[in-house]
Write an enzyme that holds these catalytic residues in place. Structure first.
Site, mmCIF file in Angstrom:
data_model
loop_
_atom_site.group_PDB
_atom_site.id
_atom_site.type_symbol
_atom_site.label_atom_id
_atom_site.label_comp_id
_atom_site.label_asym_id
_atom_site.label_seq_id
_atom_site.Cartn_x
_atom_site.Cartn_y
_atom_site.Cartn_z
ATOM 1 N N SER A 208 -11.184 0.512 2.713
ATOM 2 C CA SER A 208 -10.513 0.220 3.988
ATOM 3 C C SER A 208 -9.977 1.512 4.593
ATOM 4 O O SER A 208 -9.224 2.224 3.942
ATOM 5 C CB SER A 208 -9.323 -0.714 3.766
ATOM 6 O OG SER A 208 -9.730 -1.928 3.211
ATOM 7 N N ARG B 225 0.800 -1.236 0.000
ATOM 8 C CA ARG B 225 0.000 0.000 0.000
ATOM 9 C C ARG B 225 0.834 1.289 0.000
ATOM 10 O O ARG B 225 0.395 2.316 0.501
ATOM 11 C CB ARG B 225 -0.943 0.042 1.207
ATOM 12 C CG ARG B 225 -2.087 -0.919 1.114
ATOM 13 C CD ARG B 225 -3.004 -0.581 -0.061
ATOM 14 N NE ARG B 225 -4.234 -1.320 0.034
ATOM 15 C CZ ARG B 225 -4.366 -2.598 -0.346
ATOM 16 N NH1 ARG B 225 -3.343 -3.241 -0.878
ATOM 17 N NH2 ARG B 225 -5.522 -3.199 -0.216
ATOM 18 N N GLU C 35 -5.516 4.567 6.180
ATOM 19 C CA GLU C 35 -5.145 4.225 4.810
ATOM 20 C C GLU C 35 -5.420 5.384 3.831
ATOM 21 O O GLU C 35 -4.522 5.787 3.101
ATOM 22 C CB GLU C 35 -5.857 2.931 4.397
ATOM 23 C CG GLU C 35 -5.121 2.154 3.331
ATOM 24 C CD GLU C 35 -5.643 2.460 1.963
ATOM 25 O OE1 GLU C 35 -4.857 2.520 1.021
ATOM 26 O OE2 GLU C 35 -6.859 2.657 1.831
HETATM 27 N N1 EPU Z 1 -12.157 -9.768 9.119
HETATM 28 C C1 EPU Z 1 -12.887 -9.839 10.275
HETATM 29 N N2 EPU Z 1 -13.797 -8.859 10.542
HETATM 30 C C2 EPU Z 1 -14.007 -7.835 9.675
HETATM 31 C C3 EPU Z 1 -13.277 -7.764 8.491
HETATM 32 C C4 EPU Z 1 -12.340 -8.748 8.227
HETATM 33 O O1 EPU Z 1 -12.729 -10.743 11.076
HETATM 34 O O2 EPU Z 1 -14.869 -6.995 9.981
HETATM 35 C C5 EPU Z 1 -11.208 -10.836 8.805
HETATM 36 C C6 EPU Z 1 -11.727 -11.712 7.667
HETATM 37 O O3 EPU Z 1 -12.526 -12.740 8.112
HETATM 38 C C7 EPU Z 1 -10.451 -12.204 7.028
HETATM 39 C C8 EPU Z 1 -9.454 -11.120 7.313
HETATM 40 O O4 EPU Z 1 -9.999 -10.293 8.329
HETATM 41 O O5 EPU Z 1 -10.012 -13.378 7.642
HETATM 42 C C9 EPU Z 1 -9.116 -10.300 6.083
HETATM 43 O O6 EPU Z 1 -10.321 -9.712 5.589
HETATM 44 P P1 EPU Z 1 -10.537 -9.443 4.014
HETATM 45 O O7 EPU Z 1 -10.239 -10.670 3.252
HETATM 46 O O8 EPU Z 1 -11.873 -8.807 3.873
HETATM 47 O O9 EPU Z 1 -9.397 -8.460 3.627
HETATM 48 P P2 EPU Z 1 -8.792 -7.184 4.374
HETATM 49 O O10 EPU Z 1 -7.405 -7.507 4.756
HETATM 50 O O11 EPU Z 1 -9.707 -6.707 5.425
HETATM 51 C C10 EPU Z 1 -7.785 -6.222 2.192
HETATM 52 C C11 EPU Z 1 -7.711 -4.876 1.538
HETATM 53 C C12 EPU Z 1 -8.996 -4.596 0.768
HETATM 54 C C13 EPU Z 1 -9.176 -5.696 -0.253
HETATM 55 C C14 EPU Z 1 -9.282 -7.027 0.491
HETATM 56 C C15 EPU Z 1 -9.472 -8.210 -0.424
HETATM 57 C C16 EPU Z 1 -6.269 -3.555 2.999
HETATM 58 C C17 EPU Z 1 -6.182 -2.474 3.996
HETATM 59 N N3 EPU Z 1 -7.500 -3.862 2.566
HETATM 60 O O12 EPU Z 1 -8.801 -6.150 3.173
HETATM 61 O O13 EPU Z 1 -8.798 -3.382 0.085
HETATM 62 O O14 EPU Z 1 -10.334 -5.484 -1.025
HETATM 63 O O15 EPU Z 1 -8.065 -7.233 1.238
HETATM 64 O O16 EPU Z 1 -8.277 -8.557 -1.009
HETATM 65 O O17 EPU Z 1 -5.239 -4.119 2.599
HETATM 66 C C18 EPU Z 1 -9.094 -1.016 0.228
HETATM 67 O O18 EPU Z 1 -7.869 -0.945 0.254
HETATM 68 O O19 EPU Z 1 -9.834 0.004 0.238
HETATM 69 C C19 EPU Z 1 -9.716 -2.339 0.219
HETATM 70 C C20 EPU Z 1 -11.030 -2.512 0.318
#
Ligand code: EPU
Length: 344
Positions: free
Chosen positions: A241, A167, A339
């Site tokens: 995010s 990022r 972010e």
């Molecule tokens: N999780 C929770 N509770 C929540 C949200 C997530 O327990 O409320 C857990 C999920 O169950 C999962 C883990 O956290 O095990 C990761 O969640 P997710 O796969 O949704 O991905 P993320 O790490 O929260 C990142 C990016 C997103 C991108 C997704 C999918 C960042 C900061 N965010 O989210 O990017 O769409 O992966 O690849 O790296 C963005 O940057 O605006 C964005 C939406």
């Protein structure tokens, strides 16, 4: 100059969070040559300038910006070269990122379909090295075309010189404000994408009994997963995010795991562990929360997304953010980093 420069424009419509003050001046750039003209205009007035895309990753301060905002609307998508293995494509920075993704998928190319539906422009994509579902822009990007404010010249920077990391890039760090991104070059493949896939994508493909993969299938899957989990910024004010996923040392992860056996973590660079900020925020009690005091809420299916329901100011947003940061720090000893960029 032919470009129209507006005065005292609310910046609310230039951030998908729809908050913030006014810009003293604002102009739209439709072609590369508008950039040096506008930059020169700002220098002549002795005011700062800033180039933005569609505002999907910007939080404007309530004080606004006493300078010139240049809105990048430079369009163009082109295949530069092509062979049996793939193609090199050129995308102008003002293109909407997802339009560019759709265009490459229609051409039968693979590489950015995992990054479908990420809001924002193509020019903003390298700044924060967008990523999703296991893909990162830096893996596909070969060059970034720029206008260099130090040398007053157009040029290009090869990927290895962009300082890409999770990022982030030099455009966000050491050289913030120096380069205006005018286009990006991507090297895409004609080979179909294949497993292993990122967990949520794998689950979706299994559930839908999809076992033949191509860039179109993956794009559709990513669009369906994202639309079911994330609010559309065109309808609901949000910046995606709101926090980056934090990285901790293995030892810190081990002690957190003793206290919170359910904690999520993935091995990352330099022996560190990447934690899921969304999980931390949820554990801190902030999933699907409506904060009446500030008018901000967190999204019910992804706690990492903050939504502006009826906030009046950026101060409201930042005060709600602080409640989350404080609680997460108190529980886990981790300080979440914002972010979206707070500007100016
Ligand atoms: N999780 C929770 N509770 C929540 C949200 C997530 O327990 O409320 C857990 C999920 O169950 C999962 C883990 O956290 O095990 C990761 O969640 P997710 O796969 O949704 O991905 P993320 O790490 O929260 C990142 C990016 C997103 C991108 C997704 C999918 C960042 C900061 N965010 O989210 O990017 O769409 O992966 O690849 O790296 C963005 O940057 O605006 C964005 C939406």
């Amino acid at each position: 100059m032919v470009v129209d420069i507006k005065e005292n424009v609310s910046l609310k419509s230039y951030s998908t969070m729809r908050l913030g003050g006014q810009a003293r001046w604002l102009a739209e750039a439709y072609e590369e040559n508008d950039i040096p003209n506008l930059v020169e205009w700002a220098k002549h007035q002795n005011v700062p300038f800033m180039v933005i895309g569609s505002g999907s990753n910007i939080v404007w301060r309530d004080e606004g910006f006493n300078g010139l905002i240049i809105v990048n609307k430079i369009l163009g998508k082109q295949i530069l070269s092509e062979d049996e293995a793939g193609a090199t494509v050129h995308i102008a920075s003002g293109e909407i990122w997802d339009d560019a993704v759709g265009w490459t998928v229609e051409k039968g190319l693979s590489g950015i379909e995992f990054l479908s539906l990420i809001p924002g422009t193509a020019g903003a994509a390298p700044v924060q090295n967008i990523g999703a579902y296991g893909a990162e822009l830096s893996n596909i990007l070969t060059e970034v075309g720029v206008y260099d404010d130090e040398t007053n010249a157009f040029g290009s920077i090869i990927a290895s010189q962009c300082g890409f990391d999770y990022r982030t890039s030099r455009f966000k760090q050491a050289d913030k404000g120096r380069f205006i991104i005018t286009n990006i070059t991507l090297k895409l493949s004609k080979k179909s994408p294949g497993p292993p896939f990122y967990d949520s994508l794998k689950n979706y493909l299994n559930e839908h009994k999809i076992s033949e993969f191509n860039s179109k299938v993956i794009r559709n899957a990513v669009i369906n997963i994202r639309s079911s989990k994330l609010p559309d910024p065109a309808e609901i004010a949000n910046n995606g995010s709101f926090f980056t996923n934090p990285f901790v040392e293995q030892s810190q992860f081990d002690s957190l795991k003793q206290k919170y056996p359910e904690i999520k973590g993935w091995p990352a660079k330099d022996g560190k562990i990447k934690l899921a900020a969304g999980w931390l925020v949820e554990q801190a009690g902030f999933k699907g929360v409506h904060d009446d005091e500030t008018g901000i809420s967190t999204w019910p299916t992804q706690a990492l997304v903050l939504v502006n329901e009826h906030a009046k100011t950026t101060a409201d947003l930042l005060s709600f953010k602080q409640k989350i940061v404080d609680k997460v720090r108190e529980m886990f000893g981790i300080t979440l980093e914002q972010e979206p960029e707070l500007l100016p």
